[in-house]
Design an enzyme around this catalytic site. Structure first.
Site, PDB file in Angstrom:
ATOM      1  N   CYS A   1       4.743  17.975   8.819  1.00 41.49           N
ATOM      2  CA  CYS A   1       4.215  17.892  10.183  1.00 41.49           C
ATOM      3  C   CYS A   1       4.193  16.447  10.653  1.00 41.49           C
ATOM      4  O   CYS A   1       4.438  16.161  11.813  1.00 41.49           O
ATOM      5  CB  CYS A   1       2.844  18.528  10.267  1.00 41.49           C
ATOM      6  SG  CYS A   1       1.681  17.881   9.070  1.00 41.49           S
TER       7      CYS A   1
ATOM      8  N   GLU B   1      10.653  19.279  18.124  1.00 38.64           N
ATOM      9  CA  GLU B   1      10.324  19.039  16.712  1.00 38.64           C
ATOM     10  C   GLU B   1      11.421  19.659  15.858  1.00 38.64           C
ATOM     11  O   GLU B   1      11.590  20.876  15.855  1.00 38.64           O
ATOM     12  CB  GLU B   1       8.972  19.696  16.361  1.00 38.64           C
ATOM     13  CG  GLU B   1       8.607  19.436  14.924  1.00 38.64           C
ATOM     14  CD  GLU B   1       7.366  20.183  14.434  1.00 38.64           C
ATOM     15  OE1 GLU B   1       7.123  21.324  14.856  1.00 38.64           O
ATOM     16  OE2 GLU B   1       6.660  19.623  13.588  1.00 38.64           O
TER      17      GLU B   1
HETATM   18  P1  NAD Z   1       4.359  29.187  11.791  1.00 39.62           P
HETATM   19  O1  NAD Z   1       3.490  28.902  12.958  1.00 39.62           O
HETATM   20  O2  NAD Z   1       5.591  29.980  11.986  1.00 39.62           O
HETATM   21  O3  NAD Z   1       3.547  29.941  10.655  1.00 39.62           O
HETATM   22  C1  NAD Z   1       2.362  29.404  10.066  1.00 39.62           C
HETATM   23  C2  NAD Z   1       1.550  30.528   9.479  1.00 39.62           C
HETATM   24  O4  NAD Z   1       1.093  31.376  10.535  1.00 39.62           O
HETATM   25  C3  NAD Z   1       2.292  31.442   8.504  1.00 39.62           C
HETATM   26  O5  NAD Z   1       1.400  31.815   7.472  1.00 39.62           O
HETATM   27  C4  NAD Z   1       2.640  32.640   9.374  1.00 39.62           C
HETATM   28  O6  NAD Z   1       2.820  33.833   8.625  1.00 39.62           O
HETATM   29  C5  NAD Z   1       1.414  32.737  10.258  1.00 39.62           C
HETATM   30  N1  NAD Z   1       1.607  33.394  11.543  1.00 39.62           N
HETATM   31  C6  NAD Z   1       2.765  33.602  12.209  1.00 39.62           C
HETATM   32  N2  NAD Z   1       2.516  34.210  13.397  1.00 39.62           N
HETATM   33  C7  NAD Z   1       1.168  34.377  13.473  1.00 39.62           C
HETATM   34  C8  NAD Z   1       0.298  34.917  14.466  1.00 39.62           C
HETATM   35  N3  NAD Z   1       0.750  35.414  15.616  1.00 39.62           N
HETATM   36  N4  NAD Z   1      -1.023  34.904  14.217  1.00 39.62           N
HETATM   37  C9  NAD Z   1      -1.512  34.383  13.077  1.00 39.62           C
HETATM   38  N5  NAD Z   1      -0.738  33.867  12.095  1.00 39.62           N
HETATM   39  C10 NAD Z   1       0.587  33.860  12.301  1.00 39.62           C
HETATM   40  O7  NAD Z   1       4.684  27.761  11.159  1.00 39.62           O
HETATM   41  P2  NAD Z   1       5.633  27.430   9.934  1.00 39.62           P
HETATM   42  O8  NAD Z   1       7.051  27.592  10.397  1.00 39.62           O
HETATM   43  O9  NAD Z   1       5.154  28.131   8.716  1.00 39.62           O
HETATM   44  O10 NAD Z   1       5.308  25.872   9.734  1.00 39.62           O
HETATM   45  C11 NAD Z   1       5.968  24.853  10.422  1.00 39.62           C
HETATM   46  C12 NAD Z   1       5.112  24.301  11.543  1.00 39.62           C
HETATM   47  O11 NAD Z   1       3.838  23.953  11.053  1.00 39.62           O
HETATM   48  C13 NAD Z   1       5.680  23.025  12.139  1.00 39.62           C
HETATM   49  O12 NAD Z   1       5.542  23.070  13.539  1.00 39.62           O
HETATM   50  C14 NAD Z   1       4.784  21.935  11.570  1.00 39.62           C
HETATM   51  O13 NAD Z   1       4.724  20.743  12.312  1.00 39.62           O
HETATM   52  C15 NAD Z   1       3.484  22.644  11.490  1.00 39.62           C
HETATM   53  N6  NAD Z   1       2.614  22.006  10.504  1.00 39.62           N
HETATM   54  C16 NAD Z   1       1.503  21.348  10.945  1.00 39.62           C
HETATM   55  C17 NAD Z   1       0.688  20.690  10.037  1.00 39.62           C
HETATM   56  C18 NAD Z   1      -0.530  19.930  10.483  1.00 39.62           C
HETATM   57  O14 NAD Z   1      -1.362  19.621   9.655  1.00 39.62           O
HETATM   58  N7  NAD Z   1      -0.679  19.624  11.760  1.00 39.62           N
HETATM   59  C19 NAD Z   1       1.000  20.731   8.685  1.00 39.62           C
HETATM   60  C20 NAD Z   1       2.136  21.419   8.278  1.00 39.62           C
HETATM   61  C21 NAD Z   1       2.933  22.069   9.196  1.00 39.62           C
END
Ligand code: NAD
Length: 476
Positions: A278, A375
């Site tokens: 992130c 991103e």
């Molecule tokens: P994502 O949003 O696709 O999924 C994250 C989690 O949410 C997964 O467990 C997924 O199954 C779940 N999810 C998906 N749809 C959902 C919904 N409608 N309701 C509730 N949960 C749901 O993200 P990703 O692809 O796993 O991760 C990448 C993203 O995460 C990037 O944008 C990155 O920048 C961000 N990220 C942020 C941080 C931070 O600390 N700010 C850290 C790591 C990653």
């Protein structure tokens, strides 16, 4: 399959395999390596009910005892580091050494949370009354983690949530459920039943969890788009939310930077974990005076980096984690090619098997290009030229994101003056990506809501409660 052992959810201290399952794929080979349980709504209900029934006992457990159990859990995790690291490489793709670092960081975060104290404030201590604000646990926390650092980002939530006296239902990403499920089994040997429940499933499980009336708080790490959905869903029962979302972190390299010495740290600022961080540097702004020199040094360094299967000795970058992200990164590369941007390295994704993308660096694409504005979350970086500090600060801040940023230069005061004008939750000077369980970390703008880490992060797992005692006339 590589891992024949069955993977179970942990619900109320018991291992639950569930009726249905789904394949977990190794991104380096695209082979299915294990089956994970695909939780039904009934199983989610059972996990929430287990967490609810464990809550009063856990909340009443002395905070020092809760902390001691977290330390025990951290030590148990480190004792099994070999198995956890191997599993993490297999499901996430990261090189084995990085997987070990992540397991150690997970233990460090649990111990860090165990060392935090809940403050209390005396508002009034007068002859008439005593008024004090303390912080009490909220209840059941639904913790949702992404796939880039599945273990340590889950521990960012588990440690403080449990330290503050909440119970937890933890949901990993469907791309990386295995280490979390094993962690749940480990925790069941140490924590009272129901205090930490793990549950895995497909795309439907996250929304079920965020709308569940038995969950009191959602702590979510993932993309900004999903974060918006989480907030909307949580609003139905006014759940508390902490949202750690996406970023498009700028790095600003000032004209007095020693770019030859900085090429290596700047490379890893952008490409560690294949850019799937992130707080990875996702736009690198370099002053025109040092642009060409840094460009050459970065390209020379990139040529030394070994990309391959993370399980093989010497691999420094593994594959991208999953097919969806692989398509997205390839799409950004194809867009850059169609637009005629200059590639300094990379640009030809591997034909497979495995979601491998070579380290790709673009030479000064336009500010309005997709690779600068979006991103990327993959191993592709735009190098961008600037000539004026005010102009570069405006470009760095012209984003809906505000997660992290870094400023690089020899004159620290000049770098600090730039850093103070960047609108992001963290700004590093002459380093990047340093986080601590003892320091608040969060996003400004659409990079999130609330923070994790430090006392501020701990307080996000509490409700403030003010107790006001009227003194008896005889006490006055
Ligand atoms: P994502 O949003 O696709 O999924 C994250 C989690 O949410 C997964 O467990 C997924 O199954 C779940 N999810 C998906 N749809 C959902 C919904 N409608 N309701 C509730 N949960 C749901 O993200 P990703 O692809 O796993 O991760 C990448 C993203 O995460 C990037 O944008 C990155 O920048 C961000 N990220 C942020 C941080 C931070 O600390 N700010 C850290 C790591 C990653």
């Amino acid at each position: 399959m590589e891992f024949e052992a069955s993977f179970s959810m942990t619900i109320g201290g018991r291992a639950v395999t569930g009726k249905h399952g789904f394949d977990v794929v190794n991104p380096a080979t695209e082979a299915a390596i294990a089956r994970a349980p695909d939780a039904s709504r009934d199983e989610l209900d059972a996990a929430v009910a287990a967490a609810r029934s464990a809550f009063p006992g856990w909340a009443a457990t002395a905070i020092d005892t809760r902390g001691a159990l977290l330390v025990q859990l951290a030590d148990a995790l480190v004792a099994e580091i070999d198995g956890f690291a191997r599993l993490l490489t297999a499901e996430q793709g990261k090189p084995h050494a990085d997987a070990r670092t992540e397991i150690l960081a997970s233990a460090y975060w649990l111990k860090g949370a165990a060392s935090l104290a809940l403050p209390a404030t005396v508002n009034e201590d007068s002859p008439e009354r005593h008024s004090e604000t303390r912080h009490v646990p909220i209840g059941v926390v639904g913790a949702i983690a992404p796939w880039n650092y599945p273990m340590v980002l889950a521990m960012f939530k588990v440690g403080p949530a449990l330290r503050a006296g909440n119970t937890v239902v933890l949901k990993p990403s469907p791309f990386t459920p295995l280490t979390t499920l094993k962690f749940g089994e480990l925790a069941a040997r140490i924590l009272p039943a129901g205090v930490l429940n793990t549950i895995s499933g497909g795309d439907q499980l996250g929304p079920w969890l965020t709308e569940h009336p038995g969950i009191d708080k959602v702590s979510f790490t993932g993309s900004t788009a999903t974060g918006r959905r989480v907030m909307q869903s949580a609003s139905a029962t006014l759940k508390r939310v902490t949202l750690e979302l996406g970023g498009n972190d700028p790095a600003i390299v000032l004209p007095d930077a020693d770019v030859e010495a900085l090429a290596e740290p700047l490379f890893w600022a952008a490409f560690a974990n294949n850019g799937q961080v992130c707080i990875a540097t996702k736009r690198m702004y370099v002053h025109e005076r040092v642009y060409d020199r840094l460009k050459q040094a970065l390209v020379a360094y990139a040529r030394t980096v070994k990309v391959g299967n993370g399980a093989e000795q010497g691999t420094q970058l593994g594959p991208v984690n999953n097919a969806v992200q692989f398509r997205r990164v390839r799409d950004l590369i194809a867009d850059a090619r169609t637009q005629g941007y200059q590639f300094l390295t990379g640009g030809e994704p591997h034909a497979g098997p495995g979601y491998f993308v070579p380290v790709t660096i673009l030479d000064n694409p336009p500010e309005a290009s997709r690779i600068v504005q979006e991103e990327q979350f993959g191993p592709i970086l735009p190098l961008l030229k600037f000539s004026d500090v005010d102009e570069v600060i405006a470009r760095a801040n012209a984003s809906e994101y505000g997660l992290g940023a870094s400023v690089w230069g020899t004159d620290e005061d000049a770098a600090l003056a730039v850093a103070q004008r960047i609108a992001s939750g963290t700004v590093w000077i002459n380093e990047t990506q340093h986080l601590s369980p003892l320091a608040a970390f969060g996003g400004m703008k659409q990079s999130g809501l609330g923070v994790e880490g430090g006392t501020e992060g701990l307080l996000e797992y509490t409700n403030a409660q003010t107790l006001v005692r009227r003194r008896k006339a005889s006490d006055c």
